[in-house]
Design a protein around this motif. Structure first.
Motif, PDB file in Angstrom:
ATOM      1  N   THR A 165       0.836  -1.201   0.077  1.00  0.00           N
ATOM      2  CA  THR A 165      -0.125  -0.010   0.173  1.00  0.00           C
ATOM      3  C   THR A 165       0.996   1.251   0.020  1.00  0.00           C
ATOM      4  O   THR A 165       1.808   1.275  -0.079  1.00  0.00           O
ATOM      5  N   LEU A 211       1.569   1.499  -9.696  1.00  0.00           N
ATOM      6  CA  LEU A 211       0.069   1.409  -9.946  1.00  0.00           C
ATOM      7  C   LEU A 211      -0.388   1.018 -11.247  1.00  0.00           C
ATOM      8  O   LEU A 211      -0.262   1.595 -12.107  1.00  0.00           O
ATOM      9  N   ARG A 262       0.567  -2.745  -7.647  1.00  0.00           N
ATOM     10  CA  ARG A 262      -0.683  -2.711  -6.944  1.00  0.00           C
ATOM     11  C   ARG A 262      -1.638  -2.435  -8.077  1.00  0.00           C
ATOM     12  O   ARG A 262      -1.490  -1.898  -9.182  1.00  0.00           O
ATOM     13  N   ASP A 305      -5.220   3.280  -2.942  1.00  0.00           N
ATOM     14  CA  ASP A 305      -4.930   3.090  -4.425  1.00  0.00           C
ATOM     15  C   ASP A 305      -5.981   3.585  -5.473  1.00  0.00           C
ATOM     16  O   ASP A 305      -5.726   4.156  -6.178  1.00  0.00           O
TER      17      ASP A 305
END
Length: 303
Positions: free
Chosen positions: A3, A104, A128, A156
């Motif tokens: 995270t 991301l 992520r 996110d």
């Protein structure tokens, strides 16, 4: 999955995030234009170079590795997850360009919620995943008015929402996969609506009723919808030149059926919609716009 607060190193603030777009089709290219205009910098990758985007200031990445090396966040606008999987591994794959950094990955394709969660589990720590399918069609992508359905960890999805805001309205709907569930629900409504519009248009025409006058009148009532506004002229003219092609609906409704099975839901309409779009494809009409439902109705009536 890590995270934003993990010690491995969070992504920078959204204003400093280096953004990329992978997939520059009917939806990806106009979204990329909005992101480029908003951020002033963008890296793009696709099967073919888009000269107009490069001339506008976007940086071209020849491979998925080059894209990952140049970006902190990537919007993936490929047809589905298999097209992404093909270019994850190998010397020119996306993973080779991450090099232990945070990334991301925003999945904008209409895909299986289960498949998105499986992808997230398979990827290395530091990458992520947020699912962010969109609704609004090519018109909405061009206008920057898409509905963007987010699923994933709150931190996110907050970052993804900030990055994708130039393309429309992003809303977090729940954990990873929630966006794809919402898109499946959306596609059920779209499929049902376009089938009804196609059948109604053909029914009116065969009854001597002017379809243009019909939809001008009914569009202001309960029969009105964004889809009718978008496809009215195509339906009236019998124009099903490709925009959002009908064949994709087979995949999308299959995902809806998977969600129904996973939640012990027994829909009455969904099986009929799947059969209808299966038949559209079997008749060789799958590459046409979803407004092909009028032609499909006419052909079935002539059998």
């Amino acid at each position: 999955m890590t995270t934003l607060d993990d010690e491995s190193g969070p992504l920078p603030a959204s204003s400093d995030v280096r953004v990329g777009v992978w997939g520059l089709g009917a939806m990806g290219e106009p979204m990329a234009r909005h992101l480029l205009d908003a951020r002033g910098s963008l890296t793009v990758h696709a099967r073919r170079e888009r000269r107009a985007l490069i001339d506008a200031g976007a940086h071209w990445a020849p491979t998925a590795r080059d894209l990952a090396s140049a970006c902190d966040a990537i919007l993936v606008m490929l047809p589905d997850l298999p097209q992404l999987d093909e270019h994850l591994e190998g010397p020119d794959g996306l993973l080779a360009g991450v090099e232990g950094r945070e990334l991301l990955l925003m999945i904008g394709s209409t895909s299986s919620p289960v498949g998105v969660r499986d992808l997230a589990e398979r990827l290395p720590d530091g990458i992520r995943v947020v699912d962010c399918p969109v609704s609004g069609g090519q018109d909405g992508a061009t206008a920057g008015t898409l509905s963007i359905m987010l699923g994933g960890d709150t931190a996110d999805t907050d970052l993804a929402a900030s990055l994708l805001e130039p393309c429309g309205t992003p809303v977090r709907l729940g954990p990873l996969g929630a966006g794809e569930v919402a898109k499946a629900c959306n596609q059920m409504v779209v499929a049902a609506t376009i089938v009804a519009l196609g059948e109604a248009t053909e029914l009116a025409a065969r009854s001597g009723v002017d379809p243009a006058a019909l939809w001008d009148l009914l569009g202001g009532g309960y029969a009105g919808s964004n889809l009718l506004a978008s496809r009215r002229d195509k339906l009236v003219r019998g124009d099903d030149s490709p925009s959002g092609i009908a064949q994709y609906m087979v995949k999308d409704l299959g995902f809806a059926a998977d969600v129904a099975a996973a939640t012990d839901t027994r829909p009455a309409l969904l099986p009929a919609l799947r059969a209808t779009f299966d038949e559209i494809v079997e008749r060789g009409l799958g590459e046409r716009d979803i407004a092909v439902t009028r032609r499909f109705t006419a052909e079935r009536s002539a059998d």
